[in-house]
Design an enzyme around this catalytic site. Sequence first.
Site, PDB file in Angstrom:
ATOM      1  N   ASP A   9      34.775  41.762  44.141  1.00  0.00           N
ATOM      2  CA  ASP A   9      33.361  41.582  43.805  1.00  0.00           C
ATOM      3  C   ASP A   9      33.185  41.342  42.304  1.00  0.00           C
ATOM      4  O   ASP A   9      33.601  42.150  41.477  1.00  0.00           O
ATOM      5  CB  ASP A   9      32.546  42.799  44.243  1.00  0.00           C
ATOM      6  N   ASP A  69      40.801  41.424  41.580  1.00  0.00           N
ATOM      7  CA  ASP A  69      39.596  42.112  42.014  1.00  0.00           C
ATOM      8  C   ASP A  69      38.803  41.193  42.938  1.00  0.00           C
ATOM      9  O   ASP A  69      39.033  39.974  42.975  1.00  0.00           O
ATOM     10  CB  ASP A  69      38.760  42.484  40.784  1.00  0.00           C
TER      11      ASP A  69
END
Length: 256
Positions: free
Chosen positions: A11, A9
């Site tokens: 953010d 991932d």
Amino acid sequence: MSYKGYLIDLDGTIYLGKEPIPAGKRFVEALQTKGLPFLFVTNNTTRSPQVVADRLAQEFDIHVGPETIYTASLATIDFMKDDAKGKKVFVIGEAGLIDLILEAGFEWDETNPDYVVVGLDNDVTYEKFVLATLAIQKGATFIGTNPDKNIPTERGLLPGAGSLIAMVETATQTPPIFIGKPEAIIMDKAVDHIGLQKEDVIMVGDNYDTDICSGIRNGIDSLLVLSGFTPKAAVPLLPVAPTYVLDSLDEWDFDK
């Protein structure tokens, strides 16, 4: 086991909004040094892979190619190509979604599209919702880029793509086909793109509901890092435990 590839991932894991996460940068650089393949898997459809790569370089001094970034926009395109219902599409979304779909050979059609794709759109209007609703009522396949109801910002939790999709679902009484994390579509495609088997990769992220559940639901090991969305206090209460939980990516043992 020692993982052959990493799905990561962005953010909350590699950076937090506009703030760098130093351990995230070190984690990526360690992967590059070791020659381990990795793919950033993000539900964000507002930016193209090239724009994401440019931002990583300019704002966070992380240097990767656009081919290492797999967005829900790309997964949506891959799904429509596989589905092969047709080439006509109407999209509620931003340039990172619309431009990529059109570049992939799909044709804009506001009245009789084969697909209606709904993602995050900061300039959404009532008329766009009208066009989407009428097209789905005529039989267009309804696609939601990702189910995220909110997006965290410095102003607080703002409406996410899932909120816009919910409005269209209410108006049409038609459930969408969701593409992004934690759905199988984006994860299966991401594994295909990295060229490995599910048992050889691990999903790394900060959000239990999207990142970690995308691993749990799809037979992929998961690493929850407590640098973003899911707080440490929530870990004992999680319905299904991640494979690993770390306070920082600096703690990760690549030979695990």
